[in-house]
Design an enzyme around this catalytic site. Sequence first.
Site, PDB file in Angstrom:
ATOM      1  N   LYS A 196       0.836  -1.209   0.000  1.00 18.53           N
ATOM      2  CA  LYS A 196       0.000   0.000   0.000  1.00 18.53           C
ATOM      3  C   LYS A 196       0.871   1.260   0.000  1.00 18.53           C
ATOM      4  O   LYS A 196       2.073   1.190   0.314  1.00 18.53           O
ATOM      5  CB  LYS A 196      -0.904  -0.009   1.232  1.00 18.53           C
ATOM      6  CG  LYS A 196      -0.152  -0.073   2.555  1.00 18.53           C
ATOM      7  CD  LYS A 196      -1.092  -0.249   3.745  1.00 18.53           C
ATOM      8  CE  LYS A 196      -0.299  -0.366   5.035  1.00 18.53           C
ATOM      9  NZ  LYS A 196      -1.164  -0.561   6.212  1.00 18.53           N
TER      10      LYS A 196
ATOM     11  N   TYR B 295      15.258  30.713   6.654  1.00 15.41           N
ATOM     12  CA  TYR B 295      14.138  31.529   7.135  1.00 15.41           C
ATOM     13  C   TYR B 295      14.245  31.718   8.645  1.00 15.41           C
ATOM     14  O   TYR B 295      14.556  30.787   9.389  1.00 15.41           O
ATOM     15  CB  TYR B 295      12.811  30.857   6.802  1.00 15.41           C
ATOM     16  CG  TYR B 295      12.492  30.893   5.320  1.00 15.41           C
ATOM     17  CD1 TYR B 295      12.119  32.076   4.708  1.00 15.41           C
ATOM     18  CD2 TYR B 295      12.565  29.738   4.556  1.00 15.41           C
ATOM     19  CE1 TYR B 295      11.831  32.115   3.352  1.00 15.41           C
ATOM     20  CE2 TYR B 295      12.275  29.759   3.202  1.00 15.41           C
ATOM     21  CZ  TYR B 295      11.904  30.954   2.604  1.00 15.41           C
ATOM     22  OH  TYR B 295      11.613  30.982   1.258  1.00 15.41           O
TER      23      TYR B 295
HETATM   24  C1  LIG Z   1      -0.486  -1.503   6.960  1.00 14.40           C
HETATM   25  C2  LIG Z   1      -1.119  -2.775   7.384  1.00 14.40           C
HETATM   26  C3  LIG Z   1      -0.340  -3.915   7.642  1.00 14.40           C
HETATM   27  C4  LIG Z   1       1.175  -3.882   7.668  1.00 14.40           C
HETATM   28  O1  LIG Z   1       1.613  -3.369   8.906  1.00 14.40           O
HETATM   29  P1  LIG Z   1       3.180  -3.166   9.207  1.00 14.40           P
HETATM   30  O2  LIG Z   1       3.189  -2.643  10.590  1.00 14.40           O
HETATM   31  O3  LIG Z   1       3.674  -2.176   8.221  1.00 14.40           O
HETATM   32  O4  LIG Z   1       3.821  -4.492   9.072  1.00 14.40           O
HETATM   33  C5  LIG Z   1      -0.999  -5.094   7.895  1.00 14.40           C
HETATM   34  N1  LIG Z   1      -2.352  -5.153   7.925  1.00 14.40           N
HETATM   35  C6  LIG Z   1      -3.127  -4.077   7.719  1.00 14.40           C
HETATM   36  C7  LIG Z   1      -4.599  -4.218   7.779  1.00 14.40           C
HETATM   37  C8  LIG Z   1      -2.542  -2.851   7.456  1.00 14.40           C
HETATM   38  O5  LIG Z   1      -3.316  -1.781   7.277  1.00 14.40           O
END
Ligand SMILES: *Cc1c(COP(=O)(O)O)cnc(C)c1O
Length: 377
Positions: A40, A265
């Site tokens: 993702k 800045y």
């Molecule tokens: C993002 C996510 C993961 C992965 O989690 P990590 O902590 O990055 O390993 C797993 N399951 C769901 C439902 C997620 O949203």
Amino acid sequence: MSTDLRARAWIEVNAAALCRNLRRIREAVGDGPALIPMVKADAYGLGIAGAVRALELVDPWGYGVATVEEGTCLRELGVRRPILVSSPVPPDGCRSAVEHDLIVSVSDLEVLDCLVSAAHGVGRSASFHVEIDTGMGRAGFDWREAATWGLAVAGRASAAACWTGCFTHFHSADLPERGPSEIQWERFQDALAALPVPRERLMIHAANSAAALRFPAFAAGGVRPGIFLYGGAVGVDLPLPEPVASVRARVVRIRDATPGSTVGYGATHAARAWERWATLAIGYGDGLPRALGNRGWVIVGGRRVPIIGRISMDVTVVDITGDDSTRVGDVATLIGADGDQYISVEEVAALAGTISYEILTGFTARLPRIWSGDGSH
Ligand SMILES: *Cc1c(COP(=O)(O)O)cnc(C)c1O
């Protein structure tokens, strides 16, 4: 061409290290559970196309994404494996999910109804996993009411919308205390036991990276690792992943600053004596956290040097006093290794008051992601 990509600032991604990190998860949980690497948010900011090209070599069961669009993107990249959309899908997203053969996660009956009608509308069978809320509180059916919603879900499931899995998500698997995750696991088991379908017919999964490493017994039918694959540490007492991403930028200016000269800045840094300053071609517009101004570190010329003044949108200035050899065009390292110096994504996150996830996903489209190697070794 490849030198153009390195003209200003960029992220180097090590495909082989990504694959080794997934294999580490495989070793931790054994051969049984399905691997569902999470890709993702553009593979945690590192580039979904490169990530999938590499991860294919590890032969995962499928991939996890957060949105229908991300799943669609995987199909366009030619992925044929199962794709789970792990976040709730807005009702309007069901049709595209069915068209692209994505597994929708269902958290309420309204979305399930949309999925069923989308499956009929598209003329193609859909499948879904039910999310069970065991304490995360952001999605899922309540674990205490499984007998009730379980019947309603089973009543709507059919060949057109096939119920193929159940999952939950841990909120504290990265903490050394085991209690919170053990409680969530028990709730999950209680809910599964109350369902009107035999659990053998469902793919059961719960573990993120931290849970896969800390609780291999909770791996069940599959694991959903994310951050560990991309080089993010998942708990002070857990094994470290191999670093995967390095963030680099060119030195674009060097000047000798007279005592009293100011930088950035707000003029928040003034040279106390003669100082030598180097301007780097990266700023918060690239996703370098502005919070690192006057706090962060960078590797230049084989040394760790401090960021001085506020970070601008496009450039950052560091103090390289005492370094006579660095020249304009040299490469600075903001995350990653250079010689025997190393800056981890966790160090940057801690200084910026956030977590590695936010740092990695915060790098913007300005930075080319340059993938090297593959996962075959
Ligand atoms: C993002 C996510 C993961 C992965 O989690 P990590 O902590 O990055 O390993 C797993 N399951 C769901 C439902 C997620 O949203």
